[in-house]
Design a protein around this motif. Structure first.
Motif, mmCIF file in Angstrom:
data_model
loop_
_atom_site.group_PDB
_atom_site.id
_atom_site.type_symbol
_atom_site.label_atom_id
_atom_site.label_comp_id
_atom_site.label_asym_id
_atom_site.label_seq_id
_atom_site.Cartn_x
_atom_site.Cartn_y
_atom_site.Cartn_z
ATOM 1 N N PRO A 162 -28.258 29.025 -96.773
ATOM 2 C CA PRO A 162 -27.585 28.268 -97.834
ATOM 3 C C PRO A 162 -27.205 26.856 -97.386
ATOM 4 O O PRO A 162 -27.322 25.888 -98.145
ATOM 5 C CB PRO A 162 -26.337 29.114 -98.121
ATOM 6 N N ARG A 163 -26.770 26.733 -96.140
ATOM 7 C CA ARG A 163 -26.417 25.414 -95.630
ATOM 8 C C ARG A 163 -27.660 24.550 -95.455
ATOM 9 O O ARG A 163 -27.629 23.341 -95.702
ATOM 10 C CB ARG A 163 -25.676 25.571 -94.297
ATOM 11 N N ALA A 164 -28.760 25.154 -95.024
ATOM 12 C CA ALA A 164 -30.009 24.401 -94.861
ATOM 13 C C ALA A 164 -30.461 23.793 -96.185
ATOM 14 O O ALA A 164 -30.918 22.648 -96.232
ATOM 15 C CB ALA A 164 -31.104 25.314 -94.303
ATOM 16 N N LEU A 165 -30.308 24.545 -97.257
ATOM 17 C CA LEU A 165 -30.746 24.052 -98.561
ATOM 18 C C LEU A 165 -29.832 22.959 -99.090
ATOM 19 O O LEU A 165 -30.203 22.241 -100.024
ATOM 20 C CB LEU A 165 -30.814 25.215 -99.552
ATOM 21 N N ARG A 166 -28.628 22.830 -98.516
ATOM 22 C CA ARG A 166 -27.704 21.774 -98.919
ATOM 23 C C ARG A 166 -27.737 20.571 -97.966
ATOM 24 O O ARG A 166 -27.145 19.542 -98.262
ATOM 25 C CB ARG A 166 -26.267 22.326 -98.979
ATOM 26 N N ASP A 167 -28.394 20.733 -96.839
ATOM 27 C CA ASP A 167 -28.516 19.641 -95.887
ATOM 28 C C ASP A 167 -29.630 18.706 -96.370
ATOM 29 O O ASP A 167 -30.794 19.105 -96.446
ATOM 30 C CB ASP A 167 -28.846 20.199 -94.496
ATOM 31 N N THR A 168 -29.286 17.468 -96.691
ATOM 32 C CA THR A 168 -30.232 16.557 -97.341
ATOM 33 C C THR A 168 -31.530 16.422 -96.560
ATOM 34 O O THR A 168 -32.631 16.546 -97.128
ATOM 35 C CB THR A 168 -29.592 15.170 -97.521
ATOM 36 N N LEU A 195 -42.904 14.362 -89.715
ATOM 37 C CA LEU A 195 -41.891 14.985 -90.562
ATOM 38 C C LEU A 195 -40.545 14.297 -90.381
ATOM 39 O O LEU A 195 -39.820 14.050 -91.354
ATOM 40 C CB LEU A 195 -41.783 16.468 -90.216
ATOM 41 N N ALA A 196 -40.212 13.981 -89.137
ATOM 42 C CA ALA A 196 -38.949 13.297 -88.867
ATOM 43 C C ALA A 196 -38.913 11.926 -89.538
ATOM 44 O O ALA A 196 -37.897 11.541 -90.140
ATOM 45 C CB ALA A 196 -38.749 13.154 -87.361
ATOM 46 N N ALA A 197 -40.020 11.183 -89.458
ATOM 47 C CA ALA A 197 -40.072 9.880 -90.114
ATOM 48 C C ALA A 197 -39.951 10.025 -91.625
ATOM 49 O O ALA A 197 -39.325 9.198 -92.294
ATOM 50 C CB ALA A 197 -41.374 9.168 -89.743
ATOM 51 N N ARG A 210 -36.906 12.553 -84.095
ATOM 52 C CA ARG A 210 -37.585 13.820 -83.834
ATOM 53 C C ARG A 210 -36.618 14.860 -83.266
ATOM 54 O O ARG A 210 -36.590 16.009 -83.717
ATOM 55 C CB ARG A 210 -38.743 13.565 -82.865
ATOM 56 N N ALA A 211 -35.808 14.457 -82.290
ATOM 57 C CA ALA A 211 -34.888 15.398 -81.641
ATOM 58 C C ALA A 211 -33.818 15.893 -82.603
ATOM 59 O O ALA A 211 -33.466 17.078 -82.610
ATOM 60 C CB ALA A 211 -34.252 14.742 -80.419
ATOM 61 N N THR A 212 -33.286 14.975 -83.434
ATOM 62 C CA THR A 212 -32.227 15.364 -84.374
ATOM 63 C C THR A 212 -32.746 16.338 -85.418
ATOM 64 O O THR A 212 -32.104 17.347 -85.731
ATOM 65 C CB THR A 212 -31.634 14.128 -85.060
ATOM 66 N N LEU A 213 -33.928 16.056 -85.959
ATOM 67 C CA LEU A 213 -34.495 16.961 -86.951
ATOM 68 C C LEU A 213 -34.755 18.332 -86.338
ATOM 69 O O LEU A 213 -34.412 19.359 -86.938
ATOM 70 C CB LEU A 213 -35.795 16.393 -87.527
ATOM 71 N N ALA A 214 -35.363 18.351 -85.164
ATOM 72 C CA ALA A 214 -35.672 19.633 -84.524
ATOM 73 C C ALA A 214 -34.397 20.442 -84.279
ATOM 74 O O ALA A 214 -34.364 21.658 -84.521
ATOM 75 C CB ALA A 214 -36.405 19.394 -83.215
ATOM 76 N N ARG A 215 -33.345 19.772 -83.827
ATOM 77 C CA ARG A 215 -32.095 20.471 -83.534
ATOM 78 C C ARG A 215 -31.446 21.018 -84.803
ATOM 79 O O ARG A 215 -31.063 22.194 -84.860
ATOM 80 C CB ARG A 215 -31.135 19.524 -82.824
ATOM 81 N N ARG A 216 -31.330 20.191 -85.834
ATOM 82 C CA ARG A 216 -30.676 20.633 -87.073
ATOM 83 C C ARG A 216 -31.500 21.679 -87.810
ATOM 84 O O ARG A 216 -30.975 22.682 -88.326
ATOM 85 C CB ARG A 216 -30.396 19.432 -87.973
ATOM 86 N N ALA A 221 -31.233 24.993 -85.915
ATOM 87 C CA ALA A 221 -29.901 25.579 -86.015
ATOM 88 C C ALA A 221 -29.672 26.236 -87.368
ATOM 89 O O ALA A 221 -29.019 27.287 -87.458
ATOM 90 C CB ALA A 221 -28.846 24.504 -85.766
ATOM 91 N N LEU A 222 -30.206 25.654 -88.438
ATOM 92 C CA LEU A 222 -29.932 26.153 -89.781
ATOM 93 C C LEU A 222 -30.934 27.205 -90.257
ATOM 94 O O LEU A 222 -30.569 28.101 -91.028
ATOM 95 C CB LEU A 222 -29.895 24.983 -90.774
ATOM 96 N N THR A 223 -32.192 27.097 -89.850
ATOM 97 C CA THR A 223 -33.212 28.022 -90.351
ATOM 98 C C THR A 223 -33.582 29.104 -89.346
ATOM 99 O O THR A 223 -34.209 30.097 -89.710
ATOM 100 C CB THR A 223 -34.499 27.275 -90.742
ATOM 101 N N GLY A 224 -33.224 28.899 -88.076
ATOM 102 C CA GLY A 224 -33.524 29.909 -87.070
ATOM 103 C C GLY A 224 -34.827 29.702 -86.337
ATOM 104 O O GLY A 224 -35.163 30.482 -85.440
ATOM 105 N N GLN A 225 -35.604 28.679 -86.688
ATOM 106 C CA GLN A 225 -36.837 28.386 -85.971
ATOM 107 C C GLN A 225 -37.179 26.905 -86.075
ATOM 108 O O GLN A 225 -36.760 26.241 -87.029
ATOM 109 C CB GLN A 225 -37.997 29.239 -86.491
ATOM 110 N N PRO A 226 -37.930 26.360 -85.104
ATOM 111 C CA PRO A 226 -38.287 24.940 -85.134
ATOM 112 C C PRO A 226 -39.194 24.620 -86.324
ATOM 113 O O PRO A 226 -39.862 25.508 -86.864
ATOM 114 C CB PRO A 226 -39.024 24.732 -83.803
ATOM 115 N N PRO A 227 -39.240 23.344 -86.726
ATOM 116 C CA PRO A 227 -40.035 22.965 -87.901
ATOM 117 C C PRO A 227 -41.497 23.387 -87.823
ATOM 118 O O PRO A 227 -42.047 23.913 -88.801
ATOM 119 C CB PRO A 227 -39.898 21.441 -87.945
ATOM 120 N N MET A 228 -42.160 23.176 -86.702
ATOM 121 C CA MET A 228 -43.579 23.502 -86.619
ATOM 122 C C MET A 228 -43.827 25.010 -86.596
ATOM 123 O O MET A 228 -44.839 25.487 -87.113
ATOM 124 C CB MET A 228 -44.206 22.825 -85.399
ATOM 125 N N ALA A 229 -42.889 25.757 -86.017
ATOM 126 C CA ALA A 229 -43.007 27.217 -86.051
ATOM 127 C C ALA A 229 -42.842 27.714 -87.488
ATOM 128 O O ALA A 229 -43.549 28.633 -87.931
ATOM 129 C CB ALA A 229 -41.976 27.858 -85.132
#
Length: 290
Positions: A182-188, A210-212, A218-224, A227-235
């Motif tokens: 739910p928080r991931a879907l609210r994170d802009t 994706l970060a651009a 890149r690091a901020t997107l990967a971390r957030r 943390a919110l979805t449980g897996q990295p963006p590329m996974a």
């Protein structure tokens, strides 16, 4: 892109079903484990939902319950499941003071989206005046169609049941804004990244692209995102591509090369290798499975 719609479309199998039952003073019905999700609406009276291995949940008139993972449970006039009979054998009591609407959705749990997997075993939405008006309207319409079938009822019922599932999940998401998905879907920015991946899963995405796209490093997107979805963006992208492919294999007659291209794989061989690693069976075997 509507992630919730995508999540439901990815797991839906066949058509949902529902029925309405009026029960007498002493009733206790057993619902076996199910490959899908079940729901109950207490239209009048009171009762209890007793999940296997969980505490009884008191129900009042107007309460709605979703059992999203198909867990075995009992509906009873008391908080005791002893003596429960299969719901399929229930006999309506026209003079009964308790009435409920029950239904099932067939869902393929093997390709369940994590936003659905994050739901608790029981989602209980007590009746509260002014809350979830769309859900209440759908329940009223659904109860009427089940009670008095009219021309076109089969189509109307399917649409209303689909609406009910969406409204139930929406209500849970709205009531749990601090949780992961739910928080991931609210994170802009995270929501924008999810939108991009869902809108174009076939694109040759890289984490820096994706970060651009969402205006983060890149690091901020990967971390957030992690943390919110449980897996990295590329996974997550790999999982979503293969989940989409599984749905296409079962719902369409598209050849494997076309499906591979639609989900971002340059060759059927690379696609087949990734698919077998994810689902434990080659695409052809998955398609032909009953």
């Amino acid at each position: 892109m509507d992630l919730l719609s995508d999540a439901i479309a990815a797991v839906r199998v066949g058509r949902p079903t529902s029925n309405r039952l009026r029960a007498g003073d002493d009733w206790c019905y057993r619902f076996a484990p199910y490959e899908g999700a079940g729901f109950h609406v207490l239209l009048r009276g009171s009762g209890w939902l007793i999940p296997d291995g969980g505490p009884p949940v008191p129900l009042g008139a107007g309460d709605v319950v979703l059992v999203p993972h198909g867990r075995a449970h009992t509906l009873s006039a008391t908080p005791d499941a002893a003596g429960a009979v299969p719901f399929e054998t229930a006999v309506a009591d026209p003079a009964g003071r308790t009435e409920f609407l029950c239904g099932k959705y067939r869902l393929a749990h093997a390709r369940r989206h994590p936003v659905l997997a994050s739901l608790p075993d029981v989602v209980h939405l007590p009746a509260q005046v002014g809350r979830h008006p769309e859900l209440r309207a759908a329940i009223d319409l659904l109860g009427g169609e089940v009670t008095e079938p009219r021309p076109g009822s089969a189509t109307v019922l399917t649409g209303l049941l689909d609406l009910l599932l969406v409204y139930l999940i929406r209500a849970w998401l709205a009531g749990n804004p601090g949780a992961g998905w739910p928080r991931a879907l609210r994170d802009t920015e995270v929501a924008a990244a999810l939108e991009a991946l869902h809108a174009n899963p076939e694109a040759p995405w890289r984490i820096e692209d994706l970060a651009a796209r969402v205006g983060l490093s890149r690091a901020t997107l990967a971390r957030r995102f992690t943390a919110l979805t449980g897996q990295p963006p590329m996974a997550y992208l790999t999982w979503w591509r293969l989940t989409t492919a599984a749905r296409l294999l079962q719902d369409t007659d598209l050849p494997l090369p076309s499906i591979a291209a639609k989900v971002g794989y340059g060759s059927p061989f690379a696609f087949s290798h990734a698919f077998k690693r994810q689902f434990g069976v080659a695409p052809g075997g998955f398609r032909s499975a009953p």
